[in-house]
Design a protein around this motif. Structure first.
Motif, PDB file in Angstrom:
ATOM      1  N   GLN A   6       0.943  -1.371   0.003  1.00  0.00           N
ATOM      2  CA  GLN A   6       0.050  -0.087  -0.091  1.00  0.00           C
ATOM      3  C   GLN A   6       0.898   0.984   0.134  1.00  0.00           C
ATOM      4  O   GLN A   6       1.574   1.437   1.100  1.00  0.00           O
ATOM      5  CB  GLN A   6      -0.851   0.170   1.387  1.00  0.00           C
ATOM      6  N   VAL A   7       0.742   1.949  -1.083  1.00  0.00           N
ATOM      7  CA  VAL A   7       1.427   3.252  -1.032  1.00  0.00           C
ATOM      8  C   VAL A   7       0.649   4.392  -1.007  1.00  0.00           C
ATOM      9  O   VAL A   7      -0.231   4.731  -2.032  1.00  0.00           O
ATOM     10  CB  VAL A   7       2.382   3.111  -2.462  1.00  0.00           C
ATOM     11  N   ASN A   8       0.903   5.140  -0.275  1.00  0.00           N
ATOM     12  CA  ASN A   8       0.004   6.536   0.016  1.00  0.00           C
ATOM     13  C   ASN A   8      -1.524   6.264  -0.085  1.00  0.00           C
ATOM     14  O   ASN A   8      -2.439   6.876  -0.736  1.00  0.00           O
ATOM     15  CB  ASN A   8       0.388   7.719  -1.042  1.00  0.00           C
ATOM     16  N   GLY A   9      -1.804   5.167   0.619  1.00  0.00           N
ATOM     17  CA  GLY A   9      -3.152   4.687   0.573  1.00  0.00           C
ATOM     18  C   GLY A   9      -3.824   3.914  -0.565  1.00  0.00           C
ATOM     19  O   GLY A   9      -4.806   3.337  -0.500  1.00  0.00           O
ATOM     20  N   THR A  10      -2.894   3.724  -1.476  1.00  0.00           N
ATOM     21  CA  THR A  10      -3.537   2.832  -2.690  1.00  0.00           C
ATOM     22  C   THR A  10      -2.533   1.577  -2.726  1.00  0.00           C
ATOM     23  O   THR A  10      -1.534   1.548  -2.725  1.00  0.00           O
ATOM     24  CB  THR A  10      -3.341   3.730  -4.078  1.00  0.00           C
ATOM     25  N   MET A  11      -3.489   0.451  -3.042  1.00  0.00           N
ATOM     26  CA  MET A  11      -2.785  -0.795  -2.965  1.00  0.00           C
ATOM     27  C   MET A  11      -2.209  -0.934  -4.297  1.00  0.00           C
ATOM     28  O   MET A  11      -2.826  -0.491  -5.420  1.00  0.00           O
ATOM     29  CB  MET A  11      -3.698  -2.047  -2.739  1.00  0.00           C
ATOM     30  N   ILE A  32       6.924   6.139  -7.856  1.00  0.00           N
ATOM     31  CA  ILE A  32       7.291   6.870  -6.931  1.00  0.00           C
ATOM     32  C   ILE A  32       8.856   7.402  -7.428  1.00  0.00           C
ATOM     33  O   ILE A  32       9.957   6.786  -7.447  1.00  0.00           O
ATOM     34  CB  ILE A  32       7.687   6.056  -5.587  1.00  0.00           C
ATOM     35  N   ASN A  33       9.052   8.486  -7.355  1.00  0.00           N
ATOM     36  CA  ASN A  33      10.225   9.193  -7.803  1.00  0.00           C
ATOM     37  C   ASN A  33      10.660   9.937  -6.786  1.00  0.00           C
ATOM     38  O   ASN A  33      12.169  10.309  -6.932  1.00  0.00           O
ATOM     39  CB  ASN A  33      10.194  10.264  -8.993  1.00  0.00           C
ATOM     40  N   SER A  34      10.120  10.350  -5.667  1.00  0.00           N
ATOM     41  CA  SER A  34      10.723  11.302  -4.572  1.00  0.00           C
ATOM     42  C   SER A  34      11.740  10.365  -3.851  1.00  0.00           C
ATOM     43  O   SER A  34      12.905  10.959  -3.768  1.00  0.00           O
ATOM     44  CB  SER A  34       9.676  11.391  -3.503  1.00  0.00           C
ATOM     45  N   ALA A  35      11.659   9.147  -3.420  1.00  0.00           N
ATOM     46  CA  ALA A  35      12.784   8.494  -2.691  1.00  0.00           C
ATOM     47  C   ALA A  35      13.724   8.132  -3.658  1.00  0.00           C
ATOM     48  O   ALA A  35      13.717   7.881  -4.728  1.00  0.00           O
ATOM     49  CB  ALA A  35      12.326   7.179  -2.236  1.00  0.00           C
ATOM     50  N   LYS A  36      15.264   8.452  -3.180  1.00  0.00           N
ATOM     51  CA  LYS A  36      16.089   8.204  -4.227  1.00  0.00           C
ATOM     52  C   LYS A  36      17.111   7.144  -3.694  1.00  0.00           C
ATOM     53  O   LYS A  36      17.598   7.326  -2.495  1.00  0.00           O
ATOM     54  CB  LYS A  36      16.903   9.730  -4.206  1.00  0.00           C
ATOM     55  N   TYR A  37      18.062   6.851  -4.695  1.00  0.00           N
ATOM     56  CA  TYR A  37      18.898   5.908  -4.442  1.00  0.00           C
ATOM     57  C   TYR A  37      20.258   6.684  -4.054  1.00  0.00           C
ATOM     58  O   TYR A  37      20.573   7.337  -5.182  1.00  0.00           O
ATOM     59  CB  TYR A  37      19.340   4.901  -5.335  1.00  0.00           C
ATOM     60  N   GLY A  38      20.753   7.026  -2.967  1.00  0.00           N
ATOM     61  CA  GLY A  38      21.999   7.307  -2.773  1.00  0.00           C
ATOM     62  C   GLY A  38      23.133   6.468  -2.183  1.00  0.00           C
ATOM     63  O   GLY A  38      23.759   6.143  -3.273  1.00  0.00           O
ATOM     64  N   CYS A  39      23.144   5.899  -1.273  1.00  0.00           N
ATOM     65  CA  CYS A  39      24.224   4.984  -0.951  1.00  0.00           C
ATOM     66  C   CYS A  39      23.779   3.389  -1.145  1.00  0.00           C
ATOM     67  O   CYS A  39      24.705   2.456  -1.245  1.00  0.00           O
ATOM     68  CB  CYS A  39      24.617   5.033   0.498  1.00  0.00           C
ATOM     69  N   GLY A  40      22.545   3.166  -0.925  1.00  0.00           N
ATOM     70  CA  GLY A  40      21.988   1.977  -1.014  1.00  0.00           C
ATOM     71  C   GLY A  40      22.471   0.973   0.303  1.00  0.00           C
ATOM     72  O   GLY A  40      22.145  -0.198   0.197  1.00  0.00           O
ATOM     73  N   ALA A  41      22.953   1.579   1.303  1.00  0.00           N
ATOM     74  CA  ALA A  41      23.410   0.874   2.406  1.00  0.00           C
ATOM     75  C   ALA A  41      22.704   1.436   3.822  1.00  0.00           C
ATOM     76  O   ALA A  41      23.343   0.976   4.890  1.00  0.00           O
ATOM     77  CB  ALA A  41      25.091   0.895   2.526  1.00  0.00           C
ATOM     78  N   GLY A  42      21.781   2.032   3.703  1.00  0.00           N
ATOM     79  CA  GLY A  42      21.075   2.627   4.943  1.00  0.00           C
ATOM     80  C   GLY A  42      21.960   3.710   5.602  1.00  0.00           C
ATOM     81  O   GLY A  42      21.734   4.098   6.825  1.00  0.00           O
ATOM     82  N   ILE A  50       8.033   6.739   5.366  1.00  0.00           N
ATOM     83  CA  ILE A  50       7.446   6.344   6.300  1.00  0.00           C
ATOM     84  C   ILE A  50       6.444   5.413   6.397  1.00  0.00           C
ATOM     85  O   ILE A  50       5.533   5.129   5.771  1.00  0.00           O
ATOM     86  CB  ILE A  50       6.775   7.846   6.820  1.00  0.00           C
ATOM     87  N   ILE A  51       6.771   4.534   7.384  1.00  0.00           N
ATOM     88  CA  ILE A  51       6.014   3.293   7.723  1.00  0.00           C
ATOM     89  C   ILE A  51       5.643   3.378   9.163  1.00  0.00           C
ATOM     90  O   ILE A  51       6.498   3.407   9.978  1.00  0.00           O
ATOM     91  CB  ILE A  51       6.668   2.015   7.093  1.00  0.00           C
ATOM     92  N   ASN A  52       4.272   3.010   9.452  1.00  0.00           N
ATOM     93  CA  ASN A  52       4.057   3.136  11.057  1.00  0.00           C
ATOM     94  C   ASN A  52       4.456   4.313  11.724  1.00  0.00           C
ATOM     95  O   ASN A  52       4.981   4.271  12.822  1.00  0.00           O
ATOM     96  CB  ASN A  52       4.619   1.785  11.346  1.00  0.00           C
ATOM     97  N   GLY A  53       4.704   5.542  10.850  1.00  0.00           N
ATOM     98  CA  GLY A  53       4.955   6.841  11.734  1.00  0.00           C
ATOM     99  C   GLY A  53       6.577   6.585  11.968  1.00  0.00           C
ATOM    100  O   GLY A  53       7.165   7.932  12.623  1.00  0.00           O
ATOM    101  N   THR A  71       4.083   5.914   3.095  1.00  0.00           N
ATOM    102  CA  THR A  71       3.780   7.314   3.001  1.00  0.00           C
ATOM    103  C   THR A  71       5.116   7.737   2.212  1.00  0.00           C
ATOM    104  O   THR A  71       6.285   7.733   2.633  1.00  0.00           O
ATOM    105  CB  THR A  71       3.627   8.209   4.320  1.00  0.00           C
ATOM    106  N   THR A  72       5.073   8.413   0.925  1.00  0.00           N
ATOM    107  CA  THR A  72       6.134   9.190   0.411  1.00  0.00           C
ATOM    108  C   THR A  72       5.841  10.602   0.180  1.00  0.00           C
ATOM    109  O   THR A  72       4.645  10.913   0.527  1.00  0.00           O
ATOM    110  CB  THR A  72       6.513   8.427  -0.990  1.00  0.00           C
ATOM    111  N   LEU A  73       6.741  11.206  -0.581  1.00  0.00           N
ATOM    112  CA  LEU A  73       6.431  12.720  -0.605  1.00  0.00           C
ATOM    113  C   LEU A  73       5.264  13.051  -1.349  1.00  0.00           C
ATOM    114  O   LEU A  73       4.763  14.089  -1.678  1.00  0.00           O
ATOM    115  CB  LEU A  73       7.694  13.405  -0.940  1.00  0.00           C
TER     116      LEU A  73
END
Ligand code: FES
Ligand code: FES
Length: 152
Positions: A6-11, A32-42, A50-53, A71-73
């Protein structure tokens, strides 16, 4: 295999392996384009959703492990806190290249959802895991303070 998330309320149905990083599923299969790949290592926070706040590094989260809404931007227009952050980041010109900003705003939303009047120290602590190689930290903090005023 087909995985439902479920992404931003939509399955959404994602045809992938359960161990695929959530970030790949979001970007490759869910528009979804907002979340970016930077380091790939957390380590850098550019992929934060955001998941569960809680702020979650989607690059190190297996898509098959996610059972709650993500939740994403992209949802900012329907979210009072994200809308205030969006406006404040523009007002304070808190963006240079922009690569880190969605992750910064996700972490800032988690903070403001819990604490509408954070101190600078609390803002810095909340953004501790989000890196910005352009050095816009000062303006990012100002933007979060401005959003906090609007939400008060
Ligand atoms: Fe996920 Fe850097 S890309 S923390
Ligand atoms: Fe460029 Fe933060 S604005 S990495």
């Amino acid at each position: 295999m087909t995985i439902q998330i479920q992404v931003n309320g939509t399955m959404q149905s994602v045809d992938t392996d359960a161990n695929t990083p959530l970030l790949y599923a979001l970007r490759n299969d869910c528009d979804i384009n907002s979340a970016k790949y930077g380091c790939g290592a957390g380590q850098c926070g550019s992929c934060t959703v955001i998941i569960n706040g809680n702020p979650v590094r989607s690059c190190v989260t297996p898509v098959g492990s996610v059972k709650s809404n993500i939740t994403t931007l992209e949802s900012y227009k329907n979210d009072r806190v994200l809308s205030a952050l969006n406006k404040a980041f523009i007002t304070e010109q808190a963006v240079q290249c922009g690569f880190c900003i969605a992750g910064m705003m996700m972490s800032a939303k988690v903070l403001l959802d819990k604490n509408k009047k954070p101190t600078v120290r609390q803002i810095k602590s909340a953004l501790n895991g989000n890196l910005c190689r352009c050095g816009t930290h000062t303006r990012i903090i100002k933007a979060i303070q401005l959003a906090s005023k609007e939400l008060a």
